[in-house]
Design a protein around this motif. Structure first.
Motif, PDB file in Angstrom:
ATOM      1  N   ALA A  99       0.844  -1.209   0.000  1.00 54.45           N
ATOM      2  CA  ALA A  99       0.000   0.000   0.000  1.00 54.45           C
ATOM      3  C   ALA A  99       0.872   1.249   0.000  1.00 54.45           C
ATOM      4  CB  ALA A  99      -0.945  -0.008   1.196  1.00 54.45           C
ATOM      5  N   ALA A 100       1.946   1.254   0.795  1.00 51.64           N
ATOM      6  CA  ALA A 100       2.862   2.398   0.836  1.00 51.64           C
ATOM      7  C   ALA A 100       3.540   2.586  -0.524  1.00 51.64           C
ATOM      8  CB  ALA A 100       3.895   2.205   1.945  1.00 51.64           C
ATOM      9  N   LEU A 101       3.948   1.480  -1.127  1.00 52.66           N
ATOM     10  CA  LEU A 101       4.583   1.548  -2.449  1.00 52.66           C
ATOM     11  C   LEU A 101       3.620   2.128  -3.486  1.00 52.66           C
ATOM     12  CD1 LEU A 101       6.940   0.869  -4.372  1.00 52.66           C
ATOM     13  CD2 LEU A 101       5.919  -1.409  -4.615  1.00 52.66           C
ATOM     14  N   LEU A 102       2.382   1.639  -3.485  1.00 53.95           N
ATOM     15  CA  LEU A 102       1.398   2.152  -4.444  1.00 53.95           C
ATOM     16  C   LEU A 102       1.106   3.632  -4.214  1.00 53.95           C
ATOM     17  CD1 LEU A 102      -1.108  -0.834  -4.685  1.00 53.95           C
ATOM     18  CD2 LEU A 102       0.519  -0.055  -6.415  1.00 53.95           C
ATOM     19  N   GLN A 103       1.062   4.053  -2.952  1.00 58.50           N
ATOM     20  CA  GLN A 103       0.848   5.474  -2.665  1.00 58.50           C
ATOM     21  C   GLN A 103       2.009   6.309  -3.203  1.00 58.50           C
ATOM     22  OE1 GLN A 103       0.067   5.189   1.575  1.00 58.50           O
ATOM     23  NE2 GLN A 103      -2.055   5.809   1.230  1.00 58.50           N
ATOM     24  N   ALA A 104       3.228   5.798  -3.062  1.00 53.74           N
ATOM     25  CA  ALA A 104       4.391   6.510  -3.583  1.00 53.74           C
ATOM     26  C   ALA A 104       4.324   6.610  -5.106  1.00 53.74           C
ATOM     27  CB  ALA A 104       5.676   5.808  -3.143  1.00 53.74           C
ATOM     28  N   VAL A 105       3.962   5.531  -5.762  1.00 55.35           N
ATOM     29  CA  VAL A 105       3.842   5.537  -7.221  1.00 55.35           C
ATOM     30  C   VAL A 105       2.755   6.520  -7.648  1.00 55.35           C
ATOM     31  CG1 VAL A 105       3.159   4.167  -9.236  1.00 55.35           C
ATOM     32  CG2 VAL A 105       4.749   3.212  -7.547  1.00 55.35           C
ATOM     33  N   ALA A 106       1.634   6.511  -6.959  1.00 53.66           N
ATOM     34  CA  ALA A 106       0.547   7.445  -7.283  1.00 53.66           C
ATOM     35  C   ALA A 106       1.018   8.885  -7.103  1.00 53.66           C
ATOM     36  CB  ALA A 106      -0.673   7.161  -6.411  1.00 53.66           C
ATOM     37  N   GLY A 107       1.792   9.141  -6.062  1.00 55.37           N
ATOM     38  CA  GLY A 107       2.325  10.483  -5.833  1.00 55.37           C
ATOM     39  C   GLY A 107       3.268  10.909  -6.950  1.00 55.37           C
ATOM     40  N   LEU A 108       4.083   9.983  -7.427  1.00 52.89           N
ATOM     41  CA  LEU A 108       4.983  10.289  -8.541  1.00 52.89           C
ATOM     42  C   LEU A 108       4.199  10.609  -9.804  1.00 52.89           C
ATOM     43  CD1 LEU A 108       7.763   7.585  -8.068  1.00 52.89           C
ATOM     44  CD2 LEU A 108       7.985  10.069  -7.785  1.00 52.89           C
TER      45      LEU A 108
END
Length: 171
Positions: free
Chosen positions: A150-159
């Motif tokens: 979930a943290a990884l996906l949030q980071a990707v979404a932020g990018l």
């Protein structure tokens, strides 16, 4: 005059929504008014076909657990005849009943819905299957792994947001 503007604006928003989702005007034998649906890669299933696929998936899930119709009916507080109507799709299932059956069978209601309407998960069969495979993998992962993903996906979404990409990555 204001009422005309509001109606025109609502219609414009509705038309935009229909276009955005790729909805098609069709009919439902149980409803005299037109309805809008999204076509799948293999065309548009009728509501009757969706019910039949859901019933088939329910039967498969029950059999995989080694339960008889009578056993499952007892677990959900129904007569065998009433439960059997769900599998034969001669009775429509309420969402709360689907959730209850999923609890009893230990299966995801999303899995049952995917079997009936894979087109909800993507515009192509491949996209739908990939999203569903991902959901199944996530469902089977330990809680700590899920938090990391979930943290990884949030980071990707932020990018993606920072690069101006407006497409929702979790769509």
């Amino acid at each position: 005059m204001r009422d005309v503007w509001i109606k025109w604006n609502m219609s414009k928003n509705l038309d935009s929504h229909i276009e955005e989702l790729g909805l098609v005007k069709t009919t439902d034998p149980e409803n005299e008014k037109p309805v809008f649906r999204r076509q799948g890669p293999n065309g548009m299933s009728t509501f009757e076909e969706l019910d039949a696929k859901l019933g088939e998936e329910l039967r498969k899930s029950r059999q995989e657990k080694g339960l008889s119709r009578a056993d499952l009916a007892t677990l959900v507080g129904l007569s065998e005849q009433v439960y059997g109507r769900y599998e034969r799709s001669s009775s429509k299932m309420q969402v709360s009943r689907l959730i209850h059956l999923s609890e009893i069978l230990g299966v995801s209601p999303l899995g049952m819905l995917f079997a009936a309407a894979p087109h909800i998960w993507g515009k192509t069969q491949e996209e739908s299957e990939a999203r569903f495979r991902m959901m199944k993998m996530l469902d089977e992962m330990p809680a700590q792994t899920m938090s990391s993903i979930a943290a990884l996906l949030q980071a990707v979404a932020g990018l993606q947001d920072s690069t101006g990409d407006t497409k929702n990555p979790v769509e």
